[in-house]
Design a protein around this motif. Sequence first.
Motif, PDB file in Angstrom:
ATOM      1  N   VAL A 108      19.528 -32.562 -12.858  1.00  0.00           N
ATOM      2  CA  VAL A 108      20.222 -31.381 -13.358  1.00  0.00           C
ATOM      3  C   VAL A 108      19.993 -31.312 -14.861  1.00  0.00           C
ATOM      4  CG1 VAL A 108      22.437 -30.221 -13.676  1.00  0.00           C
ATOM      5  CG2 VAL A 108      21.995 -31.491 -11.571  1.00  0.00           C
ATOM      6  N   GLN A 109      19.625 -30.144 -15.375  1.00  0.00           N
ATOM      7  CA  GLN A 109      19.467 -29.980 -16.812  1.00  0.00           C
ATOM      8  C   GLN A 109      19.706 -28.538 -17.207  1.00  0.00           C
ATOM      9  OE1 GLN A 109      14.950 -29.486 -18.023  1.00  0.00           O
ATOM     10  NE2 GLN A 109      15.210 -31.469 -17.013  1.00  0.00           N
ATOM     11  N   GLY A 110      20.000 -28.327 -18.473  1.00  0.00           N
ATOM     12  CA  GLY A 110      20.235 -26.981 -18.966  1.00  0.00           C
ATOM     13  C   GLY A 110      20.206 -26.934 -20.477  1.00  0.00           C
ATOM     14  N   GLU A 111      20.080 -25.733 -21.006  1.00  0.00           N
ATOM     15  CA  GLU A 111      20.073 -25.539 -22.455  1.00  0.00           C
ATOM     16  C   GLU A 111      20.546 -24.129 -22.774  1.00  0.00           C
ATOM     17  OE1 GLU A 111      17.102 -25.890 -26.368  1.00  0.00           O
ATOM     18  OE2 GLU A 111      16.500 -26.730 -24.422  1.00  0.00           O
ATOM     19  N   TYR A 112      21.411 -24.032 -23.792  1.00  0.00           N
ATOM     20  CA  TYR A 112      21.845 -22.734 -24.318  1.00  0.00           C
ATOM     21  C   TYR A 112      21.242 -22.559 -25.703  1.00  0.00           C
ATOM     22  CZ  TYR A 112      24.584 -19.095 -26.505  1.00  0.00           C
ATOM     23  OH  TYR A 112      24.945 -17.954 -27.182  1.00  0.00           O
ATOM     24  N   ARG A 113      20.650 -21.373 -25.952  1.00  0.00           N
ATOM     25  CA  ARG A 113      20.010 -21.082 -27.227  1.00  0.00           C
ATOM     26  C   ARG A 113      20.656 -19.855 -27.853  1.00  0.00           C
ATOM     27  NH1 ARG A 113      14.367 -21.886 -24.028  1.00  0.00           N
ATOM     28  NH2 ARG A 113      14.440 -24.176 -23.988  1.00  0.00           N
ATOM     29  N   LEU A 114      21.106 -20.019 -29.074  1.00  0.00           N
ATOM     30  CA  LEU A 114      21.681 -18.919 -29.835  1.00  0.00           C
ATOM     31  C   LEU A 114      20.592 -17.906 -30.188  1.00  0.00           C
ATOM     32  CD1 LEU A 114      23.815 -21.123 -32.221  1.00  0.00           C
ATOM     33  CD2 LEU A 114      24.740 -19.573 -30.485  1.00  0.00           C
ATOM     34  N   PHE A 120      21.130 -26.046 -27.715  1.00  0.00           N
ATOM     35  CA  PHE A 120      21.825 -27.280 -27.357  1.00  0.00           C
ATOM     36  C   PHE A 120      21.678 -27.494 -25.854  1.00  0.00           C
ATOM     37  CE2 PHE A 120      23.924 -25.195 -30.879  1.00  0.00           C
ATOM     38  CZ  PHE A 120      24.049 -26.204 -31.824  1.00  0.00           C
ATOM     39  N   GLY A 121      21.298 -28.692 -25.447  1.00  0.00           N
ATOM     40  CA  GLY A 121      21.094 -28.917 -24.025  1.00  0.00           C
ATOM     41  C   GLY A 121      21.276 -30.368 -23.635  1.00  0.00           C
ATOM     42  N   PHE A 136      20.224 -37.420 -20.914  1.00  0.00           N
ATOM     43  CA  PHE A 136      19.706 -36.997 -22.215  1.00  0.00           C
ATOM     44  C   PHE A 136      20.550 -35.855 -22.773  1.00  0.00           C
ATOM     45  CE2 PHE A 136      17.612 -33.833 -19.556  1.00  0.00           C
ATOM     46  CZ  PHE A 136      17.562 -32.703 -20.354  1.00  0.00           C
ATOM     47  N   ALA A 137      20.532 -35.754 -24.095  1.00  0.00           N
ATOM     48  CA  ALA A 137      21.126 -34.645 -24.829  1.00  0.00           C
ATOM     49  C   ALA A 137      20.149 -34.252 -25.932  1.00  0.00           C
ATOM     50  CB  ALA A 137      22.478 -35.036 -25.414  1.00  0.00           C
ATOM     51  N   GLY A 252      12.203 -30.418 -21.935  1.00  0.00           N
ATOM     52  CA  GLY A 252      11.936 -29.195 -22.684  1.00  0.00           C
ATOM     53  C   GLY A 252      12.729 -27.991 -22.236  1.00  0.00           C
ATOM     54  N   VAL A 253      13.069 -27.893 -20.947  1.00  0.00           N
ATOM     55  CA  VAL A 253      13.787 -26.742 -20.374  1.00  0.00           C
ATOM     56  C   VAL A 253      13.077 -25.449 -20.777  1.00  0.00           C
ATOM     57  CG1 VAL A 253      16.070 -25.838 -19.825  1.00  0.00           C
ATOM     58  CG2 VAL A 253      15.878 -28.116 -20.793  1.00  0.00           C
ATOM     59  N   GLU A 254      11.766 -25.394 -20.555  1.00  0.00           N
ATOM     60  CA  GLU A 254      10.974 -24.211 -20.879  1.00  0.00           C
ATOM     61  C   GLU A 254      10.877 -23.326 -19.645  1.00  0.00           C
ATOM     62  OE1 GLU A 254       9.859 -23.221 -23.744  1.00  0.00           O
ATOM     63  OE2 GLU A 254      10.507 -25.010 -24.842  1.00  0.00           O
ATOM     64  N   PHE A 255      11.570 -22.197 -19.651  1.00  0.00           N
ATOM     65  CA  PHE A 255      11.650 -21.360 -18.462  1.00  0.00           C
ATOM     66  C   PHE A 255      10.300 -20.750 -18.093  1.00  0.00           C
ATOM     67  CE2 PHE A 255      12.712 -17.523 -16.041  1.00  0.00           C
ATOM     68  CZ  PHE A 255      13.543 -18.077 -15.071  1.00  0.00           C
TER      69      PHE A 255
END
Length: 370
Positions: A108-114, A120-121, A136-137, A252-255
């Motif tokens: 499970v992973q995720g990231e929020y980008r302003l 932050f992920g 990881f963070a 990386g959480v690169e969509f």
Amino acid sequence: MPLKILLFTLLMAAQPCLYAGGIDSPYFKGGKLDAFYDRKDNGDFQVNSILWTPIFKGGHGVQVSETGGQDINYFGGFARPLLTRPELGDLILGAQEVLQGDSKQTEVQGEYRLPSGLGFGGGFVDRNLSNQDIKFAKMSYRNEWQSIKYIASTQWQSFQGQDDPGGYLALYNKQLMASWGSDGEQWRSTVGYVAPDQGANKLRPAIEMFYVDNTIGKVNGSKDMMVTGSLGFRKGFLGHEARLGRAMGPTGVEFANPLGFLNPNFNRRLTAWEVGDFVNFRFIHKTLPNSIREETLETALYPGQLLGTDSLVSALFVGVGITSPNPGQNGVSGLLGYHKRIDNIESSFRVQHDFDRDDTSLFFSLIHWL
């Protein structure tokens, strides 16, 4: 929380596409339904299916063994629920699972980008029959200076109880891209070039070198290098956006090209004959922990395209493959196939025969572009 619940949550995040009013909506436009069948020359085969849209990318697959091994089932997906609300930033959520016998691996992973580019992920990998769990963070920042885009990230990763710092950096413009990064267990680097677009049916060379060293951490893995090139790049694998999925590492959480830690996963690597027109190749070099080397070369040449033929003949390709060792000696194979897009339907078929092993592998794919 069971992964099925997490995947259901991801699908709920993608629900607006059900009411979007057709393929002209931002939720579907440019997406695809992608399925393939791949029979290996050792008798095993793989079936994979993908839903690939601007708001959700996910799928399911199975690797079936015909040599006495256990089958592998895998599934997962990544959602981007804030796609149509850029003023709120960007949120990417992903979950994947791999099942083989009693073994279960969950990620499970995720990231929020302003909107400013600051992100932050974090995430984790849980393996029920292994102590190789991962947490990881991360923080990231992406922006553009003049014509150069850049992404920088810093992270903390825990693997087998050991904490390691890390980070990744990518710099690219329309033609060139370079990246480097490490997470404590591996370091990776990419260099890519894409020539300017001269129009349809024109030469457009593109090439990428991708390297991963898995020997720096607690687990002594392999050193892998992959070089892929084409004389007729159009879009996809050799493009910068797709390259970011490989360049920025499993965190990386690169969509544009979501990957992660688990392997296999739903996100397939395009074959050598799919990466472009005219002439394509892929060379893979792997050095195992015991210093044994494995090398594979696969080429695909479209004679009709080189001759300027505008017919179904231009969809036919031929090529040569070389594998060393195979096992213990070089193996030479020939391949013949078809790859063509007609309207919204893209299909390919390849038959490859290994002359040293006297064995044949088959590949078939079907893509419906939305």
